[in-house]
Design a protein around this motif. Structure first.
Motif, short mmCIF file in Angstrom:
data_model
loop_
_atom_site.label_atom_id
_atom_site.label_comp_id
_atom_site.label_asym_id
_atom_site.label_seq_id
_atom_site.Cartn_x
_atom_site.Cartn_y
_atom_site.Cartn_z
N ASP A 168 0.85 -1.20 0.00
CA ASP A 168 0.00 0.00 0.00
C ASP A 168 0.89 1.25 0.00
O ASP A 168 2.12 1.16 -0.03
CB ASP A 168 -0.92 -0.06 1.22
N GLY A 170 1.72 3.33 2.28
CA GLY A 170 2.52 3.65 3.47
C GLY A 170 4.02 3.51 3.26
O GLY A 170 4.79 4.38 3.66
N GLY A 171 4.43 2.42 2.64
CA GLY A 171 5.86 2.20 2.42
C GLY A 171 6.46 3.28 1.54
O GLY A 171 7.56 3.77 1.80
N TYR A 172 5.72 3.67 0.52
CA TYR A 172 6.23 4.70 -0.40
C TYR A 172 6.27 6.07 0.27
O TYR A 172 7.16 6.87 0.01
CB TYR A 172 5.40 4.70 -1.68
N LYS A 174 6.91 6.39 3.46
CA LYS A 174 8.12 6.28 4.29
C LYS A 174 9.38 6.50 3.46
O LYS A 174 10.35 7.10 3.92
CB LYS A 174 8.18 4.90 4.95
N ALA A 175 9.38 5.99 2.22
CA ALA A 175 10.55 6.14 1.35
C ALA A 175 10.83 7.62 1.09
O ALA A 175 11.97 8.08 1.19
CB ALA A 175 10.32 5.40 0.04
N LEU A 176 9.78 8.38 0.77
CA LEU A 176 9.97 9.81 0.50
C LEU A 176 10.33 10.57 1.78
O LEU A 176 11.15 11.49 1.75
CB LEU A 176 8.72 10.41 -0.16
N TYR B 132 6.89 -1.19 -9.18
CA TYR B 132 5.94 -1.65 -8.16
C TYR B 132 5.93 -3.17 -8.13
O TYR B 132 5.92 -3.79 -7.06
CB TYR B 132 4.54 -1.12 -8.45
N GLY B 171 15.46 4.61 0.85
CA GLY B 171 14.01 4.80 0.90
C GLY B 171 13.28 3.49 0.64
O GLY B 171 12.30 3.18 1.31
N TYR B 172 13.77 2.74 -0.32
CA TYR B 172 13.11 1.47 -0.65
C TYR B 172 13.28 0.45 0.47
O TYR B 172 12.40 -0.36 0.74
CB TYR B 172 13.61 0.97 -2.00
N LYS B 174 13.43 1.34 3.60
CA LYS B 174 12.45 1.79 4.60
C LYS B 174 11.04 1.34 4.23
O LYS B 174 10.24 0.99 5.10
CB LYS B 174 12.49 3.32 4.72
N ALA B 175 10.73 1.37 2.95
CA ALA B 175 9.40 0.96 2.50
C ALA B 175 9.14 -0.50 2.86
O ALA B 175 8.08 -0.84 3.39
CB ALA B 175 9.26 1.16 0.99
N LEU B 176 10.10 -1.36 2.60
CA LEU B 176 9.92 -2.79 2.93
C LEU B 176 9.92 -3.01 4.44
O LEU B 176 9.16 -3.84 4.95
CB LEU B 176 11.00 -3.64 2.25
N TYR B 178 8.81 -0.98 6.69
CA TYR B 178 7.52 -0.53 7.20
C TYR B 178 6.42 -1.50 6.82
O TYR B 178 5.60 -1.89 7.65
CB TYR B 178 7.23 0.87 6.63
N ALA B 179 6.40 -1.91 5.55
CA ALA B 179 5.31 -2.77 5.09
C ALA B 179 5.34 -4.13 5.78
O ALA B 179 4.31 -4.72 6.07
CB ALA B 179 5.38 -2.95 3.57
#
Lengths: 296, 296
Positions: A168, A170-172, A174-176, B132, B171-172, B174-176, B178-179
């Protein structure tokens, strides 16, 4: 835990999450969750006020309602609180001109928004639109702003499609946040403002309202922080298939690691911080209980 | 601040960051930073030991060295400490079989790694490979593991290409994180193990070594935490063009917000937590100072 009669006492209004409660989204329009079409119809025939409160940000309300109507649901656009229209209101109030990183399906919600010379970035569940190129462009826009503003439509971690779990927004977000060294503003659940706007639309006070959702943090935790009660359904994100995965990772990790014998277990009913006012198998069971214990 | 003679006393070995210090990467192979080719040559002719210590994870060492040699640098594969080979060693030691989310350019480094039935995910700066679909696949692999392991080659926020600032792997990662509700293991700067392996390769103790880099956190902060000294160059990430941007956002935000009159200012020399042992315009100036103050 107190009896249902006590837990549901004084409820006058119901907020319903859509994805994972009414239906599972996916290719071909997704699939209604068993019993939900009838449950919504029963709620609407009851004295309880009903509003749909979703973080759906891939589709416009019009498109979403179209999908749900085709699945048999009694729902109209005006009954839906969704992040995109709420965001448009914020943009207008604050004179913000967004660079959009969103799904094409929701773009029409922004039709009357000025997007020249952007001074903020709006990010939503863009799905395949989360290409490196699009993420990098949003990043560059933010880095060029003196006071970068990032608005995220929800901050969900993942959701369930008929084909499986999907990342979803949320992760993106967090990335930004990490790349730019900033903090996003979240529009949508679990933001209290968002729940309040849904309640205002049906003229119900928080203490008289109950949220029904499949997300322990976004739906249950958010509603409770806003003074509402909340039920968690075991469908959608926490359907049996998902539960096994969730039991070994994700939200349940902290709990699992504190157990000497970690075991697969139903749903997310052991979240370390959030506890729903009740757990039900699905919306149909929730509506049974609500109608049964409603103040006559 | 003490005189240079004191700050550089006892230095026997030099670790050099590559991107932003030797060259700016980009289309067409990138461009050497003025004076750096000659500076590396002078260092190598001096009594100081030299090692290149990079978080480059888009290219194999062979490819990276090829690019640098074409730009005129005296550098060979065996002189480079890079995250991909360090990761392969970890994978072998721990019996990990990776699902790779990496750039095609670095895939050859993993040629002798078993990738059947993955029990971990390795993420690196995949550039356009951060689609994605690829992110979602990595997410799904992690969610299906009972004990999900995510290894990230570096955790950089962004880097500078000749065409502008580009999102890095951080960032990527962090995205993983978090998810999936997990924490990644970072291989590369600023990890102390990574700096130590570079020092071991040249037989120099941390207190006798100095790192030269353009990243205040990854290069300077990481090296200092490892007991080394560190100089920050004003090229690469903190070249004049980038400085203006960085001054208004990013790493400098906390500092900027504490100022009553925020102003554009050079580089990142006011990081709230990290202070380099010295700031120089470029590698050429750093080498001038090192050779001038070297113990004879």
């Amino acid at each position: 835990m107190a009896a249902w009669a006590e837990r549901l006492s004084g409820v006058r209004g119901v907020l319903l999450d859509i994805s994972g409660v009414l239906y599972d989204s996916g290719t071909g329009g997704g699939a209604a969750i068993a019993g939900s079409v009838e449950a919504v119809a029963r709620l609407k025939r009851s004295p309880l006020k009903v509003r749909f409160c979703t973080n759906e940000s891939q589709k416009s309300r019009r498109e979403l309602v179209g999908v749900l109507q085709r699945l048999g649901f009694d729902i109209s656009e005006g009954e839906v609180t969704a992040p995109a229209p709420a965001t448009c209101q914020i943009l207008k109030e604050r004179g913000l001109r967004p660079h959009l990183l969103i799904h094409e399906g929701v773009r029409s919600e922004f039709d009357d928004i000025d997007m020249s010379n952007p001074n903020c970035v709006v990010i939503a569940d863009a799905g395949e639109g989360f290409s490196y190129q699009n993420m990098n462009r949003a990043f560059q826009v933010l880095m060029e702003l003196e006071n970068p503003v990032l608005i995220s439509l929800g901050k969900g971690r993942y959701y369930k499609e008929t084909s499986g779990l999907m990342l979803d927004v949320g992760g993106y977000m967090k990335a930004l946040e990490y790349a730019c060294g900033i903090e996003a503003e979240v529009v949508g659940k679990p933001s209290p403002e968002f729940f309040r706007s849904a309640l205002q639309a049906i003229g119900v006070e928080a203490h008289q309202a109950i949220m029904i959702g499949d997300d322990i943090v976004g739906d249950v935790g958010g509603a409770q922080q806003c003074g509402m009660r909340a039920l968690q359904v075991r469908t959608g994100k926490f359907s049996p298939q998902t539960q096994e995965i969730a039991a070994s990772t994700s939200l349940c990790r902290e709990h699992r690691e504190s157990q000497s014998h970690p075991s697969k277990r139903p749903g997310d009913e052991h979240h370390p911080e959030v506890r729903a006012d009740g757990y039900v198998d699905n919306l149909a069971e929730a509506v049974d209980l609500l109608l049964q214990h409603m103040d006559k």
